[in-house]
Write a protein that holds these residues in place. Structure first.
Motif, PDB file in Angstrom:
ATOM      1  N   HIS A  99      -0.755 -54.054 -13.964  1.00 39.00           N
ATOM      2  CA  HIS A  99      -0.477 -55.271 -12.999  1.00 39.00           C
ATOM      3  C   HIS A  99      -1.041 -56.564 -13.903  1.00 39.00           C
ATOM      4  O   HIS A  99      -2.316 -56.788 -13.828  1.00 39.00           O
TER       5      HIS A  99
ATOM      6  N   LYS B 101       8.659 -55.279  -6.427  1.00 43.17           N
ATOM      7  CA  LYS B 101       7.380 -55.924  -5.990  1.00 43.17           C
ATOM      8  C   LYS B 101       7.643 -56.721  -4.847  1.00 43.17           C
ATOM      9  O   LYS B 101       8.812 -57.510  -4.833  1.00 43.17           O
TER      10      LYS B 101
ATOM     11  N   PHE C 295       5.877 -59.700  -2.209  1.00 38.84           N
ATOM     12  CA  PHE C 295       4.704 -60.564  -2.276  1.00 38.84           C
ATOM     13  C   PHE C 295       4.751 -60.916  -0.233  1.00 38.84           C
ATOM     14  O   PHE C 295       5.692 -61.619  -0.137  1.00 38.84           O
TER      15      PHE C 295
ATOM     16  N   HIS D 223       2.092 -56.876  -2.360  1.00 39.76           N
ATOM     17  CA  HIS D 223       0.809 -57.793  -2.348  1.00 39.76           C
ATOM     18  C   HIS D 223       0.765 -57.812  -0.966  1.00 39.76           C
ATOM     19  O   HIS D 223       1.483 -58.455  -0.267  1.00 39.76           O
TER      20      HIS D 223
ATOM     21  N   HIS E 175      -3.568 -54.388  -5.776  1.00 34.17           N
ATOM     22  CA  HIS E 175      -4.693 -54.942  -5.789  1.00 34.17           C
ATOM     23  C   HIS E 175      -5.357 -54.888  -4.261  1.00 34.17           C
ATOM     24  O   HIS E 175      -5.680 -56.108  -3.532  1.00 34.17           O
TER      25      HIS E 175
ATOM     26  N   SER F 229      -5.872 -64.068  -5.481  1.00 33.06           N
ATOM     27  CA  SER F 229      -5.590 -63.592  -4.260  1.00 33.06           C
ATOM     28  C   SER F 229      -5.162 -62.173  -4.488  1.00 33.06           C
ATOM     29  O   SER F 229      -4.454 -61.792  -5.269  1.00 33.06           O
TER      30      SER F 229
ATOM     31  N   ASP G 221      -4.597 -57.647 -12.704  1.00 33.93           N
ATOM     32  CA  ASP G 221      -3.935 -58.669 -12.207  1.00 33.93           C
ATOM     33  C   ASP G 221      -4.131 -59.961 -13.204  1.00 33.93           C
ATOM     34  O   ASP G 221      -4.238 -61.259 -12.653  1.00 33.93           O
TER      35      ASP G 221
HETATM   36 ZN    ZN Z   1      -0.676 -60.314  -5.605  1.00 34.61          ZN
END
Ligand code: ZN
Ligand code: URP
Ligand code: ZN
Length: 480
Positions: free
Chosen positions: A59, A150, A152, A183, A239, A289, A316
């Motif tokens: 990441h 991915k 978000f 996320h 995360h 975040s 991240d």
């Molecule tokens: Zn993220």
């Protein structure tokens, strides 16, 4: 290029044993005691040290265009810093703008990454939906070696995926044998809380964690997990920072769902008191975040890692310097979100994981390298020490110490969230495909030496899911 690593103790996710490692043409050619050095081989003395698979950071965001600016670390500086800390591969993110062709965005990121000094791959973000996205996902999986997408669930008005996008993309991922990742934060709730806090006069970085409470993460994790459950697709949650999300992962796993959790070195070791630092720049430097959390959440994350609910560790890595963070001087919601760490992850985890007895050395290799390779289907090419694997190796001195500092790090950013942390356990040598890229403080990273790593789809895992779906297939009720 031929090199022989002599006298070290090999530590993999499975075992620990004394052996030499011969690397030829970028691959591991032999493993065994007292190996003969071929003529011209470079001999590397690993006496008293551990030889481990190079770290994989699944990441990172090198040179990401985000929140009105571009992350300061590019693919060369970022991967060079990674090599200095023992990380030999990254998986970065292609993040198309809504309505942008995801294939076009992928090609743009591939171009940027050509200067990488270490190996790399890409997750591709699905930020919108139409037939072209459906088609391009297929082409990315079948022809480009992308096996993860991915989503978000935060960043409303920018890259946030709503439930319709999640449903379509998760379903398409299942068809293709690709891993959806999320996320997990409820972007609508974050947006409303940001507005409310600003109206109440909270404009500084202390507003950042208040606008992104653990419950917002728990809700999104649960929603993504429930969608994945109904669709019948595995899920990887990036995360994980709060016990609220961790508890959802544990519940889903206990119910038989195939779900994986990632945790950041920062979330394990830095708490939310940073946002109340009287120095605005210091507080803003920690804006990322999900935000850093209270010590109770940190303790839960460590237990999640130890207990097997969390599988990988990442950073991240997404760097913004003080002048970029200052874009949010009057409004915390406009501070570019992101912090660095790709150089320090291995040492931080060794110190706080192995050094404290929370992790064995083999577990350390699992959570810093092997598990990411397995989950993202590049094992044993990466994440292992085995004949035929890529010679991505780190020689690790468990006694060596340093104090982490922005003054000495190689990362292209003017702040280090681990500033002042004393770490014991350091990379002394890093080999990337058999070439010495770092040796005792001497960084020899070569621009462009990193290779793109294709990650094939997962036939075996997905075949099991297809069998399960066929088994449970609904039938219509026959009526006269
Ligand atoms: Zn993220
Ligand atoms: O604050 C963060 N994490 N910035 C990078 C984008 C993301 O959410 O991963
Ligand atoms: Zn990220």
């Amino acid at each position: 290029m031929t090199s022989l690593i002599r006298g070290g103790t090999i530590v993999t996710a499975e075992q620990t044993f004394r052996a030499d490692v011969l690397c030829v043409g970028g691959k591991i050619a032999a493993i065994g005691p007292d190996l003969e050095a071929p003529a011209g081989a470079e001999i590397i003395d690993a006496g008293g040290q551990y030889v481990m698979p190079g770290g994989i950071d699944p990441h990172t965001h090198m040179q990401l265009p985000f929140m009105g600016t571009v992350a300061s670390e590019d693919f060369y500086t970022g991967t060079a810093a990674a090599l200095a800390g023992g990380t030999t591969s990254i998986i970065d993110f292609v993040i198309p703008d809504p309505q942008q062709s995801i294939m076009e965005a992928y090609k743009t990121w591939r171009g940027w990454a050509e200067k990488s000094a270490a190996d790399y791959g890409f997750h591709v973000a699905i930020t919108w939906w139409d037939d072209s996205v459906h088609k391009d996902m297929g082409d990315l999986v079948r022809h480009e070696g992308v096996n993860s997408f991915k989503h978000f669930m935060a960043y409303k008005g920018a890259i946030m995926a709503d439930d319709e996008v999640l449903y379509n993309s998760f379903s398409r991922s299942l068809e293709l044998g690709a891993m959806p990742t999320v996320h997990a934060e409820n972007g609508e709730l974050v947006f409303q809380l940001q507005k409310k806090l600003l109206e109440e006069g909270i404009t500084g970085p202390e507003g950042h964690p208040l606008s992104r409470p653990p419950a917002a993460e728990g809700e999104a994790a649960n929603r993504a997990l429930r969608l994945a459950e109904v669709i019948g697709v595995p899920l990887y949650i990036v995360h994980v920072s709060a016990s609220d999300a961790l508890d959802e992962i544990k519940r889903a796993r206990a119910a038989g769902q195939r779900v994986y959790g990632e945790v950041l070195a920062g979330h394990l070791t830095i708490d939310d008191s940073v946002y109340r630092n009287p120095d605005w720049d210091v507080a803003a430097a920690h804006v990322m975040s999900p935000p850093f959390r209270s010590p109770e959440h940190q303790a839960a994350l460590w237990k999640g890692l130890q207990g097997g609910a969390l599988h990988t560790t990442a950073t991240d890595h997404c760097c913004f310097c003080a002048d970029q963070k200052a874009m949010g001087k009057d409004n915390f919601a406009q501070i570019p979100n992101g912090t660095a760490g790709v150089e320090d992850r291995m040492s931080v985890l060794w110190t706080h994981g192995v050094g404290t007895g929370r992790l064995t050395m083999n577990e350390f290799v699992a959570v810093t390298s092997a598990n990411a390779a397995k989950i993202f289907n590049i094992y044993p090419q990466k994440g292992s020490i085995s004949v035929g694997a890529d010679a991505d190796l780190v020689i690790w001195d468990p006694e060596a110490s340093k104090t982490i500092s922005v003054k000495t790090h190689h990362q292209n950013v003017d702040y280090n969230i681990f500033e002042g942390m004393e770490v014991t356990g350091l990379a002394t040598h890093t080999l990337s495909r058999g070439a010495l890229a770092y040796k005792d403080g001497d960084l020899r990273a070569i621009k462009g030496a990193g290779q793109y790593v294709k990650r094939p789809a997962y036939p075996a895992a997905f075949e099991a899911l297809a069998r399960k779906a066929a088994h449970n297939k609904p039938t219509p009720v026959k009526r006269d």
